[in-house]
Design an enzyme around this catalytic site. Structure first.
Site, short mmCIF file in Angstrom:
data_model
loop_
_atom_site.label_atom_id
_atom_site.label_comp_id
_atom_site.label_asym_id
_atom_site.label_seq_id
_atom_site.Cartn_x
_atom_site.Cartn_y
_atom_site.Cartn_z
N GLY A 1 0.83 -1.21 0.00
CA GLY A 1 0.00 0.00 0.00
C GLY A 1 0.86 1.25 0.00
CG ASN A 2 -0.25 4.72 -1.45
OD1 ASN A 2 -0.96 5.51 -0.85
ND2 ASN A 2 -0.64 4.12 -2.57
CG HIS A 3 2.91 6.42 3.86
ND1 HIS A 3 2.77 5.64 4.97
CD2 HIS A 3 4.16 6.19 3.37
CE1 HIS A 3 3.90 4.97 5.17
NE2 HIS A 3 4.75 5.29 4.21
CB ALA B 1 -1.67 7.39 -3.78
#
Ligand code: PMT
Length: 404
Positions: free
Chosen positions: A210-212, A278
């Site tokens: 995943g990402n932030h 994102a």
């Protein structure tokens, strides 16, 4: 619609004045800031203390408080200019006649004559008084002056008679205001599709790539579009903040493939699409359906490319649709963002960079808006909510209004 709006509520001497308390509560609940002005006779029906407590603001009924030790002058001009909208509810037959003639014998009348904002009037009286040609003449005259009249309802009246004349219910008044406010907004009748947040690409039942992204930027855009009158659909990645307004239709997704499916299904109907999510560029080639056991050997996970959702929409976009992408760049921002703008065939791209105050997770952002034709526009560091308003103002509103 009413969020952040300054509402000056005038209450006059009718039995319906008791409903002003409910009205104040509803307006406050919708996020409005409320100040109440009473006519002197309204005080016999509802107390200043009740309305001051509910509105969280002092209530006034006279120009000069004789009993006020500070001897303060209540400036009607200041009240009139402060308001984004003025609402007179209930408005008695006597007040209607003063509003028409301009008979300025109390603070409420002074505020009305000084107000530069739209004025809404909710009449309340007995049925014969309401139907009287004088009252009907006054109501039609007030409309001709540019005021809005909120029609009285029918039902049991304080006199015991039944018929037309009772003040519209507070809920009806609030809906009336919201409808009117909406009609004057630049994106009314437009459908805006936004995505936000990260995607999670599952490795096994308990792990993901995943990402932030927090979803804050996209959710702020959704709220800003709603406030401009648009019908908003939001496709939201996992673990993102959610919009405050229930009017935004939210579809929750996890992975890039789910996000693609959800966005694609809505894209055709959208006038404006903004991709602020994102989205993972890669996903594990294989999903392991049991938790991967830890071993001492290195673990290799093969990744395959995810579809580029924005590029897909860019290829399918009609000329009457506006497509906006985001670009998150750590170097050569303007140059790389412009390449993405052309490659993905968007109308605009919004460039931001990750830092402590910008990009992922932050409450603030600073961005560049790039359209490939004009000089990039810089929006300096401010809250994501303010940035979202500026983005919509710069891109969507101007494009729809035909000025870009
Ligand atoms: O969510 P927050 O914490 O508030 O943070 C906001 C944000 C930093 C996530 C947001 O402002 C932002 O920059 N979003 C885009 C992040 C990104 O993926 O940028 P990119 O340069 O990799 O992608 C360019 C564009 O293509 C983006 O519109 C992206 O949504 C889209 N894309 C990317 C990959 C992919 N597979 N499909 C896509 O559609």
């Amino acid at each position: 619609m009413l969020s952040g709006k300054k509402v000056l509520l005038g209450v006059t001497g009718s039995i319906a004045a008791y409903k002003a308390s409910f009205l104040v509560r509803l307006l406050i609940k919708q996020g409005a800031e409320v100040r109440v002005i009473l006519t002197p006779s309204a005080r016999s029906f509802v107390t200043p203390l009740t309305l001051a407590t509910l509105s969280k603001n002092p209530v006034q009924w006279e120009y000069f408080g004789e009993n006020d030790p500070e001897g303060k002058w209540n400036n009607h001009v200041d009240f009139g200019l402060w308001a984004d909208l003025m609402l007179i509810a209930p408005a008695t037959a006597k007040t209607l006649s003063k509003l028409v003639s301009g008979n300025c014998d109390n603070l409420l009348m002074g505020c009305y004559l000084s107000a530069k904002c739209p004025v809404y009037i909710a009449p309340a009286m007995d049925l014969d008084m309401y139907q009287h040609p004088s009252t009907q003449h006054n109501l039609s005259q007030l409309k001709q002056f540019g005021n809005f009249v909120i029609p009285a309802g029918s039902g049991e009246l304080a006199s015991g008679l039944e018929g037309e004349g009772r003040m519209a219910e507070p809920e009806e008044i609030v809906s009336f205001l919201e409808e009117q406010l909406k009609q004057g907004l630049p994106l009314t009748g437009k459908k805006v599709l936004i995505n936000a947040g990260p995607t999670y690409e599952a490795i096994d039942p308990v792990r993901f790539i995943g990402n932030h992204s927090s979803g804050k930027m996209g959710v702020a855009l959704a709220e800003a579009a709603l406030n401009l009158g648009a019908e908003v659909e939001l496709v939201l990645g996992p673990n993102s903040v959610v919009p405050k307004s229930a009017s935004i239709k939210v579809s929750h997704v996890q992975s890039a493939l789910q996000m693609q499916e959800s966005v694609a299904a809505k894209f055709d109907n959208a006038d404006v699409t903004i991709l602020a999510a994102a989205i993972a560029d890669y996903r594990p080639a294989d999903f392991v359906d049991q938790k991967i056991k830890k071993t001492s050997a290195p673990l290799e996970i093969k990744l395959i490319e995810n579809p580029d959702i924005l590029a897909g929409l860019g290829a399918a976009k009609r000329s009457d649709q506006v497509l906006v992408g985001f670009a998150l760049e750590t170097q050569n921002g303007l140059e790389n963002a412009e390449k993405k703008l052309h490659k993905k065939n968007c109308d605009f791209i919004v460039l931001n960079s990750p830092s402590a105050n910008t990009g992922f997770g932050a409450n603030t952002n600073s961005v560049w808006i790039i359209d490939g034709k004009n000089e990039p526009i810089e929006i300096k560091l401010k809250s994501k909510i303010e940035v979202a308003k500026d983005i919509l103002q710069h891109i969507v509103y101007k494009r729809i209004a035909g000025s870009i």
